[in-house]
Design an enzyme around this catalytic site. Sequence first.
Site, PDB file in Angstrom:
ATOM      1  N   ALA A  11       0.850  -1.199   0.000  1.00 45.87           N
ATOM      2  CA  ALA A  11       0.000   0.000   0.000  1.00 45.87           C
ATOM      3  C   ALA A  11       0.881   1.242   0.000  1.00 45.87           C
ATOM      4  O   ALA A  11       0.748   2.112   0.860  1.00 45.87           O
ATOM      5  CB  ALA A  11      -0.912  -0.007   1.221  1.00 45.87           C
ATOM      6  N   TYR A  13       3.392   4.198  -2.506  1.00 43.07           N
ATOM      7  CA  TYR A  13       3.203   5.300  -3.457  1.00 43.07           C
ATOM      8  C   TYR A  13       2.647   4.803  -4.784  1.00 43.07           C
ATOM      9  O   TYR A  13       1.993   5.546  -5.503  1.00 43.07           O
ATOM     10  CB  TYR A  13       4.535   6.013  -3.693  1.00 43.07           C
ATOM     11  CG  TYR A  13       4.928   6.884  -2.526  1.00 43.07           C
ATOM     12  CD1 TYR A  13       4.479   8.201  -2.456  1.00 43.07           C
ATOM     13  CD2 TYR A  13       5.704   6.391  -1.491  1.00 43.07           C
ATOM     14  CE1 TYR A  13       4.824   9.010  -1.396  1.00 43.07           C
ATOM     15  CE2 TYR A  13       6.045   7.190  -0.413  1.00 43.07           C
ATOM     16  CZ  TYR A  13       5.601   8.497  -0.369  1.00 43.07           C
ATOM     17  OH  TYR A  13       5.926   9.291   0.697  1.00 43.07           O
ATOM     18  N   ASP A  35      -1.192  -4.655   3.160  1.00 43.15           N
ATOM     19  CA  ASP A  35       0.199  -4.333   3.481  1.00 43.15           C
ATOM     20  C   ASP A  35       0.555  -5.043   4.779  1.00 43.15           C
ATOM     21  O   ASP A  35      -0.318  -5.303   5.623  1.00 43.15           O
ATOM     22  CB  ASP A  35       0.368  -2.812   3.645  1.00 43.15           C
ATOM     23  CG  ASP A  35       1.803  -2.369   3.405  1.00 43.15           C
ATOM     24  OD1 ASP A  35       2.049  -1.723   2.366  1.00 43.15           O
ATOM     25  OD2 ASP A  35       2.676  -2.687   4.246  1.00 43.15           O
ATOM     26  N   LYS A 219      10.348  -0.301 -18.723  1.00 40.58           N
ATOM     27  CA  LYS A 219      10.218   0.552 -17.540  1.00 40.58           C
ATOM     28  C   LYS A 219      11.595   1.107 -17.121  1.00 40.58           C
ATOM     29  O   LYS A 219      11.757   2.307 -16.881  1.00 40.58           O
ATOM     30  CB  LYS A 219       9.590  -0.243 -16.400  1.00 40.58           C
ATOM     31  CG  LYS A 219       9.580   0.446 -15.069  1.00 40.58           C
ATOM     32  CD  LYS A 219       8.712   1.669 -15.056  1.00 40.58           C
ATOM     33  CE  LYS A 219       9.023   2.502 -13.858  1.00 40.58           C
ATOM     34  NZ  LYS A 219       8.054   3.457 -13.482  1.00 40.58           N
ATOM     35  N   CYS A 273      14.264   8.932  -7.609  1.00 40.51           N
ATOM     36  CA  CYS A 273      14.227   7.468  -7.654  1.00 40.51           C
ATOM     37  C   CYS A 273      14.827   6.923  -8.939  1.00 40.51           C
ATOM     38  O   CYS A 273      15.045   5.732  -9.086  1.00 40.51           O
ATOM     39  CB  CYS A 273      12.809   6.950  -7.465  1.00 40.51           C
ATOM     40  SG  CYS A 273      11.849   6.956  -8.962  1.00 40.51           S
ATOM     41  N   GLN A 275      17.738   7.271  -9.646  1.00 42.71           N
ATOM     42  CA  GLN A 275      19.045   6.765  -9.241  1.00 42.71           C
ATOM     43  C   GLN A 275      18.992   5.255  -9.016  1.00 42.71           C
ATOM     44  O   GLN A 275      19.820   4.509  -9.515  1.00 42.71           O
ATOM     45  CB  GLN A 275      19.461   7.478  -7.958  1.00 42.71           C
ATOM     46  CG  GLN A 275      20.682   6.880  -7.352  1.00 42.71           C
ATOM     47  CD  GLN A 275      21.577   7.945  -6.763  1.00 42.71           C
ATOM     48  OE1 GLN A 275      21.557   9.099  -7.174  1.00 42.71           O
ATOM     49  NE2 GLN A 275      22.352   7.563  -5.786  1.00 42.71           N
TER      50      GLN A 275
HETATM   51  C1  UDX Z   1       9.731   9.099 -12.335  1.00 44.08           C
HETATM   52  C2  UDX Z   1       9.169   8.915 -13.756  1.00 44.08           C
HETATM   53  O1  UDX Z   1       8.847  10.201 -14.305  1.00 44.08           O
HETATM   54  C3  UDX Z   1       7.937   8.035 -13.724  1.00 44.08           C
HETATM   55  O2  UDX Z   1       7.481   7.792 -15.043  1.00 44.08           O
HETATM   56  C4  UDX Z   1       8.298   6.735 -13.034  1.00 44.08           C
HETATM   57  O3  UDX Z   1       7.145   5.921 -12.931  1.00 44.08           O
HETATM   58  C5  UDX Z   1       8.871   6.965 -11.655  1.00 44.08           C
HETATM   59  O4  UDX Z   1       9.996   7.839 -11.743  1.00 44.08           O
HETATM   60  P1  UDX Z   1       9.096  10.638 -10.244  1.00 44.08           P
HETATM   61  O5  UDX Z   1      10.461  10.270  -9.747  1.00 44.08           O
HETATM   62  O6  UDX Z   1       7.940  10.441  -9.338  1.00 44.08           O
HETATM   63  O7  UDX Z   1       8.755   9.801 -11.576  1.00 44.08           O
HETATM   64  O8  UDX Z   1       9.091  12.173 -10.693  1.00 44.08           O
HETATM   65  P2  UDX Z   1       9.689  12.975 -11.943  1.00 44.08           P
HETATM   66  O9  UDX Z   1       8.715  14.028 -12.289  1.00 44.08           O
HETATM   67  O10 UDX Z   1      10.119  12.090 -13.020  1.00 44.08           O
HETATM   68  O11 UDX Z   1      10.939  13.726 -11.308  1.00 44.08           O
HETATM   69  C6  UDX Z   1      12.106  13.043 -10.894  1.00 44.08           C
HETATM   70  C7  UDX Z   1      13.139  14.043 -10.418  1.00 44.08           C
HETATM   71  O12 UDX Z   1      13.680  14.737 -11.530  1.00 44.08           O
HETATM   72  C8  UDX Z   1      12.595  15.121  -9.479  1.00 44.08           C
HETATM   73  O13 UDX Z   1      13.519  15.351  -8.437  1.00 44.08           O
HETATM   74  C9  UDX Z   1      12.452  16.335 -10.369  1.00 44.08           C
HETATM   75  O14 UDX Z   1      12.557  17.533  -9.667  1.00 44.08           O
HETATM   76  C10 UDX Z   1      13.620  16.130 -11.319  1.00 44.08           C
HETATM   77  N1  UDX Z   1      13.409  16.785 -12.621  1.00 44.08           N
HETATM   78  C11 UDX Z   1      12.363  16.444 -13.419  1.00 44.08           C
HETATM   79  C12 UDX Z   1      14.312  17.753 -13.035  1.00 44.08           C
HETATM   80  O15 UDX Z   1      15.279  18.052 -12.333  1.00 44.08           O
HETATM   81  N2  UDX Z   1      14.128  18.364 -14.244  1.00 44.08           N
HETATM   82  C13 UDX Z   1      13.089  18.050 -15.072  1.00 44.08           C
HETATM   83  O16 UDX Z   1      13.001  18.641 -16.160  1.00 44.08           O
HETATM   84  C14 UDX Z   1      12.176  17.064 -14.648  1.00 44.08           C
HETATM   85  P1  ADP Z   2       6.548   2.155  -3.849  1.00 44.89           P
HETATM   86  O1  ADP Z   2       7.051   3.562  -3.919  1.00 44.89           O
HETATM   87  O2  ADP Z   2       7.221   1.236  -4.839  1.00 44.89           O
HETATM   88  O3  ADP Z   2       5.059   2.042  -3.889  1.00 44.89           O
HETATM   89  P2  ADP Z   2       6.584   1.898  -0.957  1.00 44.89           P
HETATM   90  O4  ADP Z   2       7.768   1.673  -0.078  1.00 44.89           O
HETATM   91  O5  ADP Z   2       5.871   3.198  -0.899  1.00 44.89           O
HETATM   92  O6  ADP Z   2       7.058   1.561  -2.448  1.00 44.89           O
HETATM   93  O7  ADP Z   2       5.492   0.778  -0.675  1.00 44.89           O
HETATM   94  C1  ADP Z   2       5.731  -0.581  -0.655  1.00 44.89           C
HETATM   95  C2  ADP Z   2       4.873  -1.228   0.451  1.00 44.89           C
HETATM   96  O8  ADP Z   2       4.936  -2.648   0.299  1.00 44.89           O
HETATM   97  C3  ADP Z   2       5.326  -0.928   1.885  1.00 44.89           C
HETATM   98  O9  ADP Z   2       4.268  -0.309   2.581  1.00 44.89           O
HETATM   99  C4  ADP Z   2       5.644  -2.324   2.479  1.00 44.89           C
HETATM  100  O10 ADP Z   2       5.247  -2.447   3.833  1.00 44.89           O
HETATM  101  C5  ADP Z   2       4.808  -3.224   1.589  1.00 44.89           C
HETATM  102  N1  ADP Z   2       5.227  -4.635   1.522  1.00 44.89           N
HETATM  103  C6  ADP Z   2       6.476  -5.124   1.328  1.00 44.89           C
HETATM  104  N2  ADP Z   2       6.431  -6.482   1.268  1.00 44.89           N
HETATM  105  C7  ADP Z   2       5.136  -6.850   1.406  1.00 44.89           C
HETATM  106  C8  ADP Z   2       4.437  -8.096   1.401  1.00 44.89           C
HETATM  107  N3  ADP Z   2       5.069  -9.256   1.224  1.00 44.89           N
HETATM  108  N4  ADP Z   2       3.087  -8.078   1.577  1.00 44.89           N
HETATM  109  C9  ADP Z   2       2.436  -6.910   1.747  1.00 44.89           C
HETATM  110  N5  ADP Z   2       3.026  -5.708   1.737  1.00 44.89           N
HETATM  111  C10 ADP Z   2       4.354  -5.661   1.570  1.00 44.89           C
END
Ligand code: UDX
Ligand code: ADP
Length: 477
Positions: A11, A13, A35, A219, A273, A275
């Site tokens: 549950a 992001y 979760d 992805k 992320c 990274q």
């Molecule tokens: C990213 C991908 O966009 C998304 O498709 C994937 O599912 C998860 O990773 P996210 O990390 O949530 O999404 O946000 P994103 O808008 O991509 O920004 C990532 C980082 O890059 C942020 O810190 C943002 O500030 C930075 N960024 C983004 C820049 O520095 N410049 C830009 O032009 C765009």
């Molecule tokens: P993401 O950003 O990929 O959604 P999060 O860390 O926000 O990752 O969420 C992942 C969730 O998955 C956490 O809340 C964690 O407790 C849960 N989790 C990890 N392993 C299991 C599992 N085996 N069953 C249920 N929930 C799990």
Amino acid sequence: MVVKNICCLGAGYVGGPTCSVIASKCPEIKVTVVDKSVTRIAQWNSEKLPIYEPGLDEIVKARRGKNLFFSNNIEKAILEADLIFISVNTPTKTFGNGKGRAADLKYVEGAARMIADIAKSNKIVVEKSTVPVRAAESIMNILKANNEPGVSYQILSNPEFLAEGTAIQDLMHPDRVLIGGEETPEGQLAIEELCSIYEHWIPRKSILTTNTWSSELSKLAANAMLAQRISSINSLSAVCEATGADVSEVAVAIGLDSRIGPKFLQASIGGSCFQKDILNLVYICESLSLPEVAAYWQQVIDMNEYQKTRFTAKVVQSLFNTVSGKNITLLGFAFKKNTGDTRESPAIHVAKTLLDEGASLNIYDPKVEESQILYDLTHPSICESPEEVKKLVKIYPDAYSATNGAHAVVICTEWDEFVTLDYREIYRSMMKPAYIFDGRKILDHEELINIGFHVQTIGKRLPRPLSTRMWSGTAVV
Ligand code: UDX
Ligand code: ADP
């Protein structure tokens, strides 16, 4: 089989917003998000959801208790489900083989083992977490080796492309939905089942079906390409600062080339992320004996690090090369606006460097909880003495109290509210000379300079305030 019952493991992001939107668009399907964490589920069932996303509260409130449920009863949810999403976390490994680079699949594996232990009927298992290529194979191996007699599984890869801060918008109107599956009749049937869920609100032409490996790699590839764009513009921002070009002007000029396009060209203090995913791609390339490819993507990560280091060094250098005992305000702590997520936030890097240099920090972020900031800054990878950090860091409830008496302000997140602050008032309350470091390029620099601030940003050289130009004789900070 027509899917009537969905379970989502994790549950977080990804799982929370994705399943909330599915529940909202498919009222006849029961969606249960489970979760392991009791706290997280309690938060999903409360008035204050565990994550902030514009539009999420409304959707959850409309569907919760009707066809959307949040529960810790993982066994019941798996037993009931026709289709199970795995959206658990896949952090970078912190130990052993691939430490610091490979994805740690222990949660994905744990989820697969749970399904194998519990399931008593056929399931479609959908991998939603971002995973290394061929992770579906590992999930399949675990499920096949442990299944009950007469129970069969289909594994699909359905990576989520939502970006935090715009998750609901991205889920409602995705550029595409990608579904990968086995190239067998059973695999194709499972793909069709998942398609029929998305077709409740997404046109069929936007749903792309591929083999499992293409889907998994797409992805990682999408995130790598996006990160590469940011690293490219950030590398050019350093050239701009050295030459007098303005990176925003350069971004507009190159973005008008339809082959390049205008999006994702905003230079800033570094990404997030991405990274984790690119480290993972680098590790995979090395494992596949492709060292040149690995080195290419490693450079994208290195540039991201360089940008953060370069920016923080500029802050210290501008403050007469010493921040020891100075009060510095960080405005924003989340990794981007409209989210409370701080994972891999550049603000952590900025804070750590300034703390190491002996500064005191005042921090304000509209959506990050005090406990989260202190957790991040006292983490063993960041500091040796949590007690010392707690003495040096103060969290404030608004930007005005956070900047009062400060020597410098550093904009770490591009929150809209920072653009419209009364900077005259802030200037009045700060120590002089007053400095602003705009790490997100969101402020009106000319206006700030007119007020009297020393302003530094990324990818552009700015003049000093008028009053200091008279005696210094130079127009550039
Ligand atoms: C990213 C991908 O966009 C998304 O498709 C994937 O599912 C998860 O990773 P996210 O990390 O949530 O999404 O946000 P994103 O808008 O991509 O920004 C990532 C980082 O890059 C942020 O810190 C943002 O500030 C930075 N960024 C983004 C820049 O520095 N410049 C830009 O032009 C765009
Ligand atoms: P993401 O950003 O990929 O959604 P999060 O860390 O926000 O990752 O969420 C992942 C969730 O998955 C956490 O809340 C964690 O407790 C849960 N989790 C990890 N392993 C299991 C599992 N085996 N069953 C249920 N929930 C799990």
